[in-house]
Write a protein that holds these residues in place. Structure first.
Motif, PDB file in Angstrom:
ATOM      1  N   UNK A 121       0.831  -1.206   0.000  1.00  0.00           N
ATOM      2  CA  UNK A 121       0.000   0.000   0.000  1.00  0.00           C
ATOM      3  C   UNK A 121       0.865   1.255   0.000  1.00  0.00           C
ATOM      4  N   UNK A 122       1.946   1.240   0.783  1.00  0.00           N
ATOM      5  CA  UNK A 122       2.823   2.409   0.810  1.00  0.00           C
ATOM      6  C   UNK A 122       3.503   2.622  -0.539  1.00  0.00           C
ATOM      7  N   UNK A 123       3.894   1.514  -1.191  1.00  0.00           N
ATOM      8  CA  UNK A 123       4.524   1.632  -2.515  1.00  0.00           C
ATOM      9  C   UNK A 123       3.556   2.206  -3.532  1.00  0.00           C
ATOM     10  N   UNK A 124       2.343   1.629  -3.571  1.00  0.00           N
ATOM     11  CA  UNK A 124       1.348   2.128  -4.523  1.00  0.00           C
ATOM     12  C   UNK A 124       0.946   3.560  -4.196  1.00  0.00           C
ATOM     13  N   UNK A 125       0.809   3.849  -2.898  1.00  0.00           N
ATOM     14  CA  UNK A 125       0.458   5.213  -2.508  1.00  0.00           C
ATOM     15  C   UNK A 125       1.541   6.198  -2.873  1.00  0.00           C
ATOM     16  N   UNK A 126       2.821   5.793  -2.700  1.00  0.00           N
ATOM     17  CA  UNK A 126       3.932   6.671  -3.088  1.00  0.00           C
ATOM     18  C   UNK A 126       3.949   6.940  -4.576  1.00  0.00           C
ATOM     19  N   UNK A 127       3.712   5.887  -5.394  1.00  0.00           N
ATOM     20  CA  UNK A 127       3.646   6.083  -6.842  1.00  0.00           C
ATOM     21  C   UNK A 127       2.493   7.013  -7.207  1.00  0.00           C
ATOM     22  N   UNK A 128       1.344   6.784  -6.567  1.00  0.00           N
ATOM     23  CA  UNK A 128       0.194   7.633  -6.845  1.00  0.00           C
ATOM     24  C   UNK A 128       0.469   9.083  -6.465  1.00  0.00           C
ATOM     25  N   UNK A 129       1.133   9.286  -5.319  1.00  0.00           N
ATOM     26  CA  UNK A 129       1.445  10.649  -4.880  1.00  0.00           C
ATOM     27  C   UNK A 129       2.409  11.317  -5.855  1.00  0.00           C
ATOM     28  N   UNK A 130       3.415  10.572  -6.315  1.00  0.00           N
ATOM     29  CA  UNK A 130       4.366  11.126  -7.268  1.00  0.00           C
ATOM     30  C   UNK A 130       3.667  11.537  -8.566  1.00  0.00           C
ATOM     31  N   UNK A 131       2.819  10.651  -9.084  1.00  0.00           N
ATOM     32  CA  UNK A 131       2.110  10.966 -10.325  1.00  0.00           C
ATOM     33  C   UNK A 131       1.158  12.136 -10.132  1.00  0.00           C
ATOM     34  N   UNK A 132       0.469  12.172  -8.991  1.00  0.00           N
ATOM     35  CA  UNK A 132      -0.463  13.274  -8.737  1.00  0.00           C
ATOM     36  C   UNK A 132       0.287  14.596  -8.615  1.00  0.00           C
ATOM     37  N   UNK A 133       1.438  14.579  -7.935  1.00  0.00           N
ATOM     38  CA  UNK A 133       2.218  15.808  -7.792  1.00  0.00           C
ATOM     39  C   UNK A 133       2.712  16.303  -9.151  1.00  0.00           C
ATOM     40  N   UNK A 134       3.158  15.361 -10.005  1.00  0.00           N
ATOM     41  CA  UNK A 134       3.589  15.753 -11.349  1.00  0.00           C
ATOM     42  C   UNK A 134       2.430  16.330 -12.141  1.00  0.00           C
ATOM     43  N   UNK A 135       1.263  15.689 -12.006  1.00  0.00           N
ATOM     44  CA  UNK A 135       0.084  16.195 -12.719  1.00  0.00           C
ATOM     45  C   UNK A 135      -0.327  17.584 -12.265  1.00  0.00           C
ATOM     46  N   UNK A 136      -0.307  17.804 -10.953  1.00  0.00           N
ATOM     47  CA  UNK A 136      -0.676  19.124 -10.432  1.00  0.00           C
ATOM     48  C   UNK A 136       0.333  20.172 -10.891  1.00  0.00           C
ATOM     49  N   UNK A 137       1.619  19.842 -10.802  1.00  0.00           N
ATOM     50  CA  UNK A 137       2.663  20.781 -11.227  1.00  0.00           C
ATOM     51  C   UNK A 137       2.497  21.127 -12.705  1.00  0.00           C
ATOM     52  N   UNK A 138       2.287  20.091 -13.541  1.00  0.00           N
ATOM     53  CA  UNK A 138       2.150  20.344 -14.969  1.00  0.00           C
ATOM     54  C   UNK A 138       0.937  21.192 -15.293  1.00  0.00           C
ATOM     55  N   UNK A 139      -0.181  20.902 -14.627  1.00  0.00           N
ATOM     56  CA  UNK A 139      -1.403  21.655 -14.900  1.00  0.00           C
ATOM     57  C   UNK A 139      -1.264  23.115 -14.473  1.00  0.00           C
ATOM     58  N   UNK A 140      -0.723  23.338 -13.281  1.00  0.00           N
ATOM     59  CA  UNK A 140      -0.559  24.722 -12.810  1.00  0.00           C
ATOM     60  C   UNK A 140       0.435  25.467 -13.697  1.00  0.00           C
ATOM     61  N   UNK A 141       1.525  24.806 -14.091  1.00  0.00           N
ATOM     62  CA  UNK A 141       2.496  25.445 -14.984  1.00  0.00           C
ATOM     63  C   UNK A 141       1.843  25.842 -16.296  1.00  0.00           C
ATOM     64  N   UNK A 142       1.032  24.963 -16.844  1.00  0.00           N
ATOM     65  CA  UNK A 142       0.366  25.269 -18.112  1.00  0.00           C
ATOM     66  C   UNK A 142      -0.596  26.442 -17.938  1.00  0.00           C
ATOM     67  N   UNK A 143      -1.378  26.405 -16.860  1.00  0.00           N
ATOM     68  CA  UNK A 143      -2.347  27.498 -16.640  1.00  0.00           C
ATOM     69  C   UNK A 143      -1.644  28.832 -16.450  1.00  0.00           C
TER      70      UNK A 143
END
Length: 892
Positions: free
Chosen positions: A770-792
């Motif tokens: 669960x920690x591994x999957x949660x860490x991967x999910x957090x990394x992907x979500x953080x990248x997605x948020x960063x990319x979206x805010x940068x684009x906006x």
């Protein structure tokens, strides 16, 4: 045939077909022009009118291409080539998208490979899909003895199914998980007692010697022979090529080695077998506490049954035929109805094991599926941003006559191309890492855990799963951006320059929805991991109510060693007496079940004046048990050495409250329905013991009744040795004391605290995953948020410049952008918390007293996720206020 011929001509002779089409359409236009000239028109006007009447040469060609054979394949190939060119022009976008997809699909395919190998793949025998597992479920009026699982069969039942069916070429049965000791070998063995057609029915390979002969199962004890596994042959006998015909001693019984199984055969259970012996040796090799002869008892569940289907017979036909036999057997037990389960045999075919494995597999696959969803949301956000930049191109396509569906299909083809590349990388990642991941999980099993017969072998099933997952992924992340990109106003989009700001709020809303979805999924995974880690910490720091830090647990198998109850009782008395004399030993006790050993015994107890039995957990212990494990008696006394199991009882505080609420338990009398049945002897309650977590961590309130050890209990009892000096001070001397009494006895000395470690091992594996999957999910979500805010921020540069020119302060601008960026994050966090409040109930069995709605886990994860999201949003918003207003005003 003409259609096939046309398809081949169009696909293989495309250039010639195009020339023919060009000549045909051109000839048709020329014919119309000549007709117009004959009507008196000038040549130029005649040709113009002809083109108008034909509808345009290219448009006519496209219409013909759309209906001819192979059009879809041709269009797909065109879209694929165009998509490849577009991706080559945007290598940064392509690289990020491919790696994101590869990560999501790789994790999913790797976990599927493990789940498939462990729970779905047929047994590792020839023609495995023709081997079926047969189990039975009972309904109605049922009173049946169980020695294993209730879905198993008795030996007489096996004989009836073997001899009376018309659908199976062979039926075999075996008793699994038979523990044994091999003289001179320092490890506990696990094997199976099987009918003598076991190797024949399974077509299992024999490397040396042979399997069993029918005569060796003709009568009880008729064939004192054994077949060794390849691992045992190599480990215990050094791969001796002359092993056939030699005598070995299993559980002190002399057996002749008649065969060695092939290295690819490990048995038919998830735990690899070390040996196989005829089932007719049951009474000598694995005597049971159940009274009577197991081989003659026709109402006892103790044998797993497998069959091999005849050629041309389906599983459904086999079940129908076998259910006729089941119905005839039911007639001997009025009121009972038996339903058979017949299915292709796997390591987890048995109904209870299948139920557990299905639940665990489903949870794990859902967890990794959530990681893939987050990856898809990230790529979808990238595709949306890219579609904004391409809206002029899309508008031109729509303006010159392309159908919206055709443009959507072309964009989906680009998505499929990305997914195929990412899926290929993910499949390679899964094939490389799944075996290592399984070995890592098995390495975290409790010390001394038996070897598992599970091996990850990537095959066509994994390839097919990855392919289907890839196609689904392409649709998930590609469809919404494609539909959104083709929904705009064509006239307006034709007038917009490539660098102009984004039109409307549609794309922005879509990206906000995707971010919220990512955060919600991430919350579910992280809260699940947080709950498991909290439960793990609680289990490791929990006050269990007994002392497990200064106690050694001494395990041995008297039943396998041929001890009868009287001899076992004498052995335990001698062992306790000799161990007490060891330096540093404070106290010694015997117990049928030691604290947290993972097993439970349950019996019916009756109170004076009651008609019905009440079911309670019970344990049989020697008088010193409570002082050894540190469970104090709050009232009364412990057992006397002279008291028997039908004379006295001690109850836990929880049992006292449940049996006699508001009354004093001391002096009350209860009766236990022991194996012989009935309540001829009433036991007086002589003590009340403090509650303790002896069943499982966090189980202090489970009512327990303690009884004095009977000779029958001492056959399978273990010994507990307490020392204030610690485990290390006494453990080395313990085996020698037991070997003075029995030199051939296999003795295992461990810390009592290892029972707790063994108990929480599944939670450690689950928490790690669960920690591994949660860490991967957090990394992907953080990248997605960063990319979206940068684009906006990038597309609003000119707006920000205007605001700053008009006097807006940098702090205000930064706060505005940050609030807008965090809005979908907060919405997603709320939705994710609500979802986790529902799904966390599934984890309750692994939480050891932590609530599935634990406020610490929920609040800590939410705060951490919001902090990560804020950090991912801060860098782009900080960059936004550092832009020179004059530069921003000149930006287009």
């Amino acid at each position: 045939m003409p259609r096939i011929s046309s398809l081949l001509r169009n696909l293989l002779g495309r250039q010639r077909a195009e020339r023919d089409l060009h000549d045909e359409v051109g000839g048709y236009v020329e014919m119309l022009a000549q007709e117009n000239q004959a009507a008196g028109m000038a040549p130029g006007e005649a040709r113009r009118r002809a083109l108008i009447a034909a509808g345009g040469i290219e448009q006519v060609k496209e219409g013909v291409r759309a209906v001819r054979a192979g059009a879809l394949l041709e269009q797909f190939w065109q879209d694929l080539r165009y998509g490849a060119r577009m991706l080559a022009k945007n290598p940064g976008f392509a690289l990020v998208a491919v790696l994101t997809i590869a990560l999501g699909i790789g994790v999913n395919a790797g976990i599927f490979a493990i789940v498939d190998s462990a729970t779905l793949r047929p047994l590792e025998v020839p023609n495995a899909k023709r081997v079926v597992g047969i189990y039975q479920l009972f309904f109605g009026k049922v009173r049946r003895n169980v020695h294993g699982s209730g879905s198993m069969f008795s030996y007489p039942e096996y004989l009836e199914y073997r001899d009376r069916n018309h659908v199976l070429s062979g039926v075999t049965a075996f008793q699994p998980f038979v523990e044994a000791t091999l003289s001179g070998y320092p490890q506990q063995l696990t094997g199976s007692l099987a009918t003598c057609n076991y190797f024949e029915v399974l077509q299992a390979p024999i490397a040396l010697g042979r399997g069993f002969l029918p005569a060796e199962c003709a009568a009880e004890g008729a064939g004192p022979v054994v077949v060794l596994s390849d691992a045992l042959w190599r480990g215990a006998f050094g791969a001796d090529p002359q092993i056939i015909g030699k005598t070995v001693r299993l559980n002190r019984q002399p057996l002749t080695v008649v065969g060695v199984a092939g290295s690819s055969f490990h048995g038919t259970e998830v735990i690899a077998d070390d040996f196989w012996a005829p089932v007719t040796l049951q009474n000598s090799l694995a005597p049971s506490r159940i009274e009577g002869d197991l081989l003659r008892n026709d109402n006892l569940s103790w044998l797993v049954m497998l069959g091999r289907l005849r050629d041309g017979i389906s599983v459904r036909q086999a079940q129908s035929d076998l259910e006729v036999i089941a119905g005839q057997i039911d007639q001997r037990y009025p009121g009972r109805t038996t339903r058979l389960i017949v299915t292709v045999a796997t390591y987890f075919t048995e109904p209870e094991m299948n139920k557990i494995s299905t639940a665990v597999s489903t949870i794990v696959l859902i967890a990794v599926g959530m990681v893939l969803l987050i990856a898809c949301a990230n790529v979808a956000n990238l595709m949306l941003a890219r579609a904004v930049k391409r809206r002029r191109e899309i508008a031109v396509r729509l303006a010159i006559g392309a159908a919206r569906g055709r443009v959507v299909r072309q964009m989906l083809t680009e998505s499929l191309l990305l997914a195929l590349i990412g899926g290929g990388l993910g499949l390679l990642m899964a094939a490389w890492s799944s075996g290592a991941a399984l070995r890592l999980m098995l390495a975290n099993l409790p010390p001394g855990a038996p070897p598992f017969a599970v091996h990850v072998q990537p095959d066509a099933r994994l390839f097919l799963y990855a392919l289907l997952l890839t196609i689904a992924t392409a649709v998930v992340f590609g469809l919404a951006p494609a539909l959104q990109a083709t929904r705009g106003d064509v006239n307006r989009d034709l007038k917009v320059d490539a660098g102009a700001s984004e039109r409307g709020a549609g794309h922005g809303r879509m990206r906000g929805v995707l971010i919220a979805a990512q955060v919600a999924v991430c919350m579910v995974l992280l809260i699940g991991a947080g709950l498991l880690l909290r439960g793990l910490y609680r289990a490791q720091t929990l006050d269990t109510g007994f002392d497990n830090n200064h106690t050694a647990l001494v395990s041995f198998d008297l039943r396998g060693g041929g001890y009868d109850p009287a001899r076992a009782a004498a052995f335990h008395r001698d062992v306790r007496e000799r161990l007490r004399r060891l330096p540093g030993v404070d106290a010694v006790a015997s117990a049928m079940m030691t604290p947290l050993n993972g097993s439970r015994s349950n019996e019916g107890f009756k109170l004076e004046g009651d008609k019905d039995l009440r079911s309670f957990d019970f344990n049989a212990v020697s008088p010193e048990y409570f002082s050894v494990v540190g469970i104090p008696l709050v009232r009364g006394r412990t057992f006397l050495e002279t008291e028997k199991d039908d004379q006295a009882a001690i109850v836990s505080e929880a049992a006292a409250r449940k049996l006699w609420p508001g009354q004093e338990a001391l002096g009350k009398r209860i009766c236990a329905e022991r194996p012989k049945g009935g309540c001829s002897n009433w036991m007086a309650v002589v003590g009340v013991a403090r509650n303790a977590d002896t069943v499982r961590p966090g189980s202090a309130e489970v009512p327990i009744i303690y009884l004095p050890l009977s000779p029958q209990d001492e056959v399978r009892a273990e010994v507990l040795v307490h020392s204030k000096a610690g485990y290390a001070a006494i453990a080395p001397a313990i085996p020698g004391v037991l070997h003075q009494l029995d030199a051939d006895l296999l003795v295992r000395v461990t810390k009592l605290e290892d029972n707790l470690k063994n108990f929480i091992s599944p939670s450690q594996i689950a928490a790690g995953l669960a920690a591994t999957f949660g860490g991967l999910a957090l990394l992907l979500a953080a990248i997605g948020i960063y990319g979206t805010v940068s684009y906006n921020v990038g597309r609003r540069t000119r707006e920000i410049g205007i605001r700053m020119t008009l006097g807006a302060q940098p702090g205000n601008i930064q706060g505005m952008v940050l609030r807008q960026a965090m809005r979908p994050v907060v919405i997603g966090a709320v939705i994710g918390s609500a979802l986790c409040a529902v799904v966390s109930q599934v984890l309750s069995v692994l939480l050891f007293g932590v609530s599935p709605l634990d406020p610490v886990a929920f609040s800590a994860v939410a705060a951490f996720l919001l902090l990560v999201a804020a950090a991912a949003s801060f860098v782009p918003t900080r960059r936004a206020v550092q832009v020179d207003p004059m530069v921003a005003l000149r930006q287009e």
